[in-house]
Motif scaffolding. Structure first.
Motif, PDB file in Angstrom:
ATOM      1  N   LYS A   1       0.860  -1.193   0.000  1.00 44.16           N
ATOM      2  CA  LYS A   1       0.000   0.000   0.000  1.00 44.16           C
ATOM      3  C   LYS A   1       0.892   1.237   0.000  1.00 44.16           C
ATOM      4  O   LYS A   1       1.265   1.751   1.044  1.00 44.16           O
ATOM      5  CB  LYS A   1      -0.922  -0.015   1.209  1.00 44.16           C
TER       6      LYS A   1
ATOM      7  N   PRO B   1      -0.711   7.076  -2.304  1.00 44.33           N
ATOM      8  CA  PRO B   1      -1.531   7.993  -1.508  1.00 44.33           C
ATOM      9  C   PRO B   1      -2.757   8.458  -2.292  1.00 44.33           C
ATOM     10  O   PRO B   1      -2.724   8.573  -3.513  1.00 44.33           O
ATOM     11  CB  PRO B   1      -0.595   9.165  -1.224  1.00 44.33           C
ATOM     12  N   MET B   2      -3.838   8.680  -1.568  1.00 49.38           N
ATOM     13  CA  MET B   2      -5.063   9.191  -2.170  1.00 49.38           C
ATOM     14  C   MET B   2      -5.609  10.295  -1.281  1.00 49.38           C
ATOM     15  O   MET B   2      -5.418  10.263  -0.069  1.00 49.38           O
ATOM     16  CB  MET B   2      -6.103   8.079  -2.305  1.00 49.38           C
ATOM     17  N   SER B   3      -6.316  11.213  -1.904  1.00 50.82           N
ATOM     18  CA  SER B   3      -6.901  12.309  -1.153  1.00 50.82           C
ATOM     19  C   SER B   3      -8.172  12.744  -1.860  1.00 50.82           C
ATOM     20  O   SER B   3      -8.221  12.810  -3.086  1.00 50.82           O
ATOM     21  CB  SER B   3      -5.915  13.472  -1.090  1.00 50.82           C
TER      22      SER B   3
ATOM     23  N   LYS C   1     -17.570  11.969   6.726  1.00 50.10           N
ATOM     24  CA  LYS C   1     -16.407  11.716   7.586  1.00 50.10           C
ATOM     25  C   LYS C   1     -16.848  11.089   8.909  1.00 50.10           C
ATOM     26  O   LYS C   1     -16.230  10.136   9.394  1.00 50.10           O
ATOM     27  CB  LYS C   1     -15.651  13.025   7.825  1.00 50.10           C
TER      28      LYS C   1
ATOM     29  N   SER D   1      -9.249   0.355  10.150  1.00 53.92           N
ATOM     30  CA  SER D   1      -8.869   1.734   9.847  1.00 53.92           C
ATOM     31  C   SER D   1      -9.861   2.259   8.813  1.00 53.92           C
ATOM     32  O   SER D   1     -10.551   1.482   8.121  1.00 53.92           O
ATOM     33  CB  SER D   1      -7.450   1.800   9.281  1.00 53.92           C
ATOM     34  N   GLN D   2      -9.943   3.549   8.687  1.00 56.91           N
ATOM     35  CA  GLN D   2     -10.852   4.143   7.710  1.00 56.91           C
ATOM     36  C   GLN D   2     -10.456   3.735   6.293  1.00 56.91           C
ATOM     37  O   GLN D   2     -11.313   3.385   5.477  1.00 56.91           O
ATOM     38  CB  GLN D   2     -10.874   5.657   7.865  1.00 56.91           C
ATOM     39  N   SER D   3      -9.176   3.751   5.999  1.00 53.58           N
ATOM     40  CA  SER D   3      -8.739   3.371   4.653  1.00 53.58           C
ATOM     41  C   SER D   3      -9.019   1.897   4.382  1.00 53.58           C
ATOM     42  O   SER D   3      -9.423   1.528   3.276  1.00 53.58           O
ATOM     43  CB  SER D   3      -7.259   3.691   4.439  1.00 53.58           C
ATOM     44  N   ASN D   4      -8.849   1.029   5.380  1.00 48.19           N
ATOM     45  CA  ASN D   4      -9.139  -0.388   5.196  1.00 48.19           C
ATOM     46  C   ASN D   4     -10.628  -0.616   4.962  1.00 48.19           C
ATOM     47  O   ASN D   4     -11.016  -1.444   4.136  1.00 48.19           O
ATOM     48  CB  ASN D   4      -8.651  -1.199   6.396  1.00 48.19           C
TER      49      ASN D   4
ATOM     50  N   ILE E   1     -12.794   1.509   3.582  1.00 51.92           N
ATOM     51  CA  ILE E   1     -13.109   1.972   2.229  1.00 51.92           C
ATOM     52  C   ILE E   1     -12.632   0.949   1.205  1.00 51.92           C
ATOM     53  O   ILE E   1     -13.358   0.584   0.271  1.00 51.92           O
ATOM     54  CB  ILE E   1     -12.490   3.357   1.951  1.00 51.92           C
ATOM     55  N   GLU E   2     -11.413   0.453   1.365  1.00 49.04           N
ATOM     56  CA  GLU E   2     -10.870  -0.540   0.434  1.00 49.04           C
ATOM     57  C   GLU E   2     -11.741  -1.801   0.421  1.00 49.04           C
ATOM     58  O   GLU E   2     -12.085  -2.322  -0.641  1.00 49.04           O
ATOM     59  CB  GLU E   2      -9.439  -0.894   0.838  1.00 49.04           C
TER      60      GLU E   2
END
Length: 60
Positions: free
Chosen positions: A5, A8-10, A18, A31-34, A36-37
């Motif tokens: 990983k 980066p994304m934004s 949020k 995690s928030q990113s996990n 979403i993925e």
């Protein structure tokens, strides 16, 4: 093998989004990113969208 990983994304989102993401990730102990993925890959699987294991890199 665990996927690297390193990209980066934004993006901008509403305060409501949020908060929803924060609450959902905490509930799932992710995690928030996990989260979403996981949701995006599940969506693709359900819709029959084939995501290659090795992405084709495109120049911006």
């Amino acid at each position: 093998m665990k996927e690297k990983k390193d990209t980066p994304m934004s993006f901008r989102a509403s305060a409501r989004f949020k908060l929803a993401l924060t609450l959902a990730a905490a509930l799932e102990n992710r995690s928030q990113s996990n989260l979403i993925e996981t949701l995006v890959f599940d969506f693709c699987r359900q819709k029959g969208i084939e995501v290659p294991a090795e992405p084709i890199l495109q120049k911006d």
